[in-house]
Design an enzyme around this catalytic site. Structure first.
Site, PDB file in Angstrom:
ATOM      1  N   ARG A  25      46.282  31.793  44.085  1.00  0.00           N
ATOM      2  CA  ARG A  25      46.981  32.124  45.324  1.00  0.00           C
ATOM      3  C   ARG A  25      47.499  30.853  45.984  1.00  0.00           C
ATOM      4  NH1 ARG A  25      44.475  31.893  49.807  1.00  0.00           N
ATOM      5  NH2 ARG A  25      42.498  32.761  49.032  1.00  0.00           N
ATOM      6  N   TYR A  46      70.994  42.700  56.832  1.00  0.00           N
ATOM      7  CA  TYR A  46      70.375  43.560  55.828  1.00  0.00           C
ATOM      8  C   TYR A  46      69.387  44.505  56.512  1.00  0.00           C
ATOM      9  CZ  TYR A  46      66.865  44.713  52.260  1.00  0.00           C
ATOM     10  OH  TYR A  46      65.961  45.359  51.463  1.00  0.00           O
ATOM     11  N   ASP A  57      70.057  33.312  55.131  1.00  0.00           N
ATOM     12  CA  ASP A  57      69.810  34.150  53.966  1.00  0.00           C
ATOM     13  C   ASP A  57      70.980  33.942  53.006  1.00  0.00           C
ATOM     14  OD1 ASP A  57      69.614  36.193  52.085  1.00  0.00           O
ATOM     15  OD2 ASP A  57      68.775  37.618  53.507  1.00  0.00           O
ATOM     16  N   LYS A  69      67.610  39.297  43.289  1.00  0.00           N
ATOM     17  CA  LYS A  69      69.046  39.527  43.144  1.00  0.00           C
ATOM     18  C   LYS A  69      69.666  38.527  42.167  1.00  0.00           C
ATOM     19  CE  LYS A  69      68.362  42.696  46.365  1.00  0.00           C
ATOM     20  NZ  LYS A  69      67.080  42.395  46.991  1.00  0.00           N
TER      21      LYS A  69
END
Length: 382
Positions: free
Chosen positions: A53, A106, A178, A203
């Site tokens: 982690r 978004y 973004d 994406k």
């Protein structure tokens, strides 16, 4: 990696953080599918690894590569784009703080602010980012972030990163961009004054519709340390196989984006001439209100195209009639996708100031043969 020797984007994408494995000579970084690591005595960590982690060698390779291709000082890989956004908001903001977001952000970002951050105490205002004066007027003493998408999803509006960075910094706020739609290949916001870049690596960076992921890349080392602390404390990290798939996708990002952009331009050329199409939204069009800014800050205009039909029914009918363009959410994969934002990706903003036009269709133009894509789109429109 020696950036004084290797500076080209495609070279960085293939080599940054990805030196051959020192044990075997493997040219592709291994998938370290491991949760914990042997320590050489108490506190004696090998390479700084103790628990995956906190850090994992495969994720480290991805994070180094992300930082290099975005010209940042540190990259951080998350389980999703929204996980990265959440960590950023909680690291930078506290109850009572304020954020400016795009008025066509978004839908997932809007939901995060409206349903998670605002109940926690962080206020936000949607503002048309193309209007620099409106952004400046919306700044408050409590403003901690000016949040930018450019191009925006799904209306493909363009924001002037350099101008907005000046406004944010004058107010003592961060400019967060973004960069998912453009990708680091087409646009590098940190070089234009941004403080943090956000990606849904699902994406274009991943590029093959086979992995969910997110990333933050920062310009300032101290901010990078702060975000890394929150990444570890909150725990929504990219797993090693997801990191490996994303890293594999980055290697071909440049050549894929060239084809995405070329194919999108072919679709735009046809759509602007088709009598059933009322309006085409694409920053590469000279009549687009953000065209001049996009031409200055982007290498090319991207693979996303939106257009408006005469009615919602006509828009839905086009989405249902394509055969090669797959009806589906998401974007940025090698395959072409079509969707109705109002009923699909942006249904969460219905009834809000960010509601999208009901007659809107969004295309994620893939890398198939352009003539095949044109034939499919024409028959759907006809």
């Amino acid at each position: 990696m020696d950036n004084e020797v290797h500076r080209g984007f495609e070279t960085l994408a293939i080599h940054a953080g990805q030196e051959p494995d020192p044990t075997t000579g493997a040219v592709v970084p291994p998938i370290y599918q491991v949760s914990t690591y042997k320590q050489d005595g108490i506190g004696g960590l090998r390479g700084g690894y103790e628990y995956s982690r906190s850090a994992n060698p495969t994720r480290t390779a991805l994070e180094v590569c992300l930082a290099e291709i975005e010209a940042g000082t540190r990259g951080l890989a998350f389980a999703s784009g929204l996980a990265g956004e959440d960590a950023l908001i909680r690291a930078v903001c506290k109850p009572g703080d304020h954020v400016i977001i795009p008025n066509d952000a978004y839908g997932g970002t809007y939901r995060l602010f409206a349903k998670v951050a605002e109940p926690w105490g962080v206020e936000f205002d949607p503002v048309p980012l193309l209007d620099v004066a409106a952004v400046a007027a919306a700044v408050r003493p409590e403003t901690k972030i000016v949040w930018v998408e450019t191009p925006t999803n799904p209306l493909l509006a363009i924001a002037d990163i350099r101008a907005l960075a000046q406004i944010a910094h004058d107010a003592g706020a961060l400019l967060v961009v973004d960069n998912t739609f453009a990708s680091p290949y087409l646009q590098r916001p940190l070089e234009l004054g941004a403080d943090v870049v956000v990606h849904s690596t699902t994406k274009y960076i991943g590029g093959h519709s086979d992995v969910i992921g997110g990333a933050l890349v920062v310009a300032d080392e101290a901010l990078g340390e702060q975000l890394a602390y929150h990444q570890n404390a909150m725990g929504a990290v990219a797993g090693p196989f997801d990191a490996w798939l994303t890293l594999r996708g980055i290697k071909t990002l440049g050549v894929r984006m060239d084809r995405h952009c070329a194919n999108a331009e072919r679709m735009v050329e046809m759509l602007t001439r088709h009598p059933a199409v009322r309006e085409v939204l694409y920053p590469g069009l000279p009549g687009h209100p953000g065209h001049d800014v996009a031409a200055k800050q982007m290498r090319a205009f991207g693979g996303m195209v939106s257009f408006r039909m005469e009615s919602e029914e006509a828009a839905v009918r086009v989405c249902e009639r394509t055969k090669l363009f797959t009806l589906g959410e998401s974007l940025g994969g090698v395959e072409s996708l079509i969707e109705h934002p109002g009923r699909m990706t942006h249904a969460s903003v219905a009834g809000s100031p960010l509601e999208v036009p009901a007659d809107l269709v969004r295309l994620s133009v893939g890398i198939e043969d352009a003539d095949d894509l044109l034939r499919d789109l024409r028959q759907a429109l006809d």
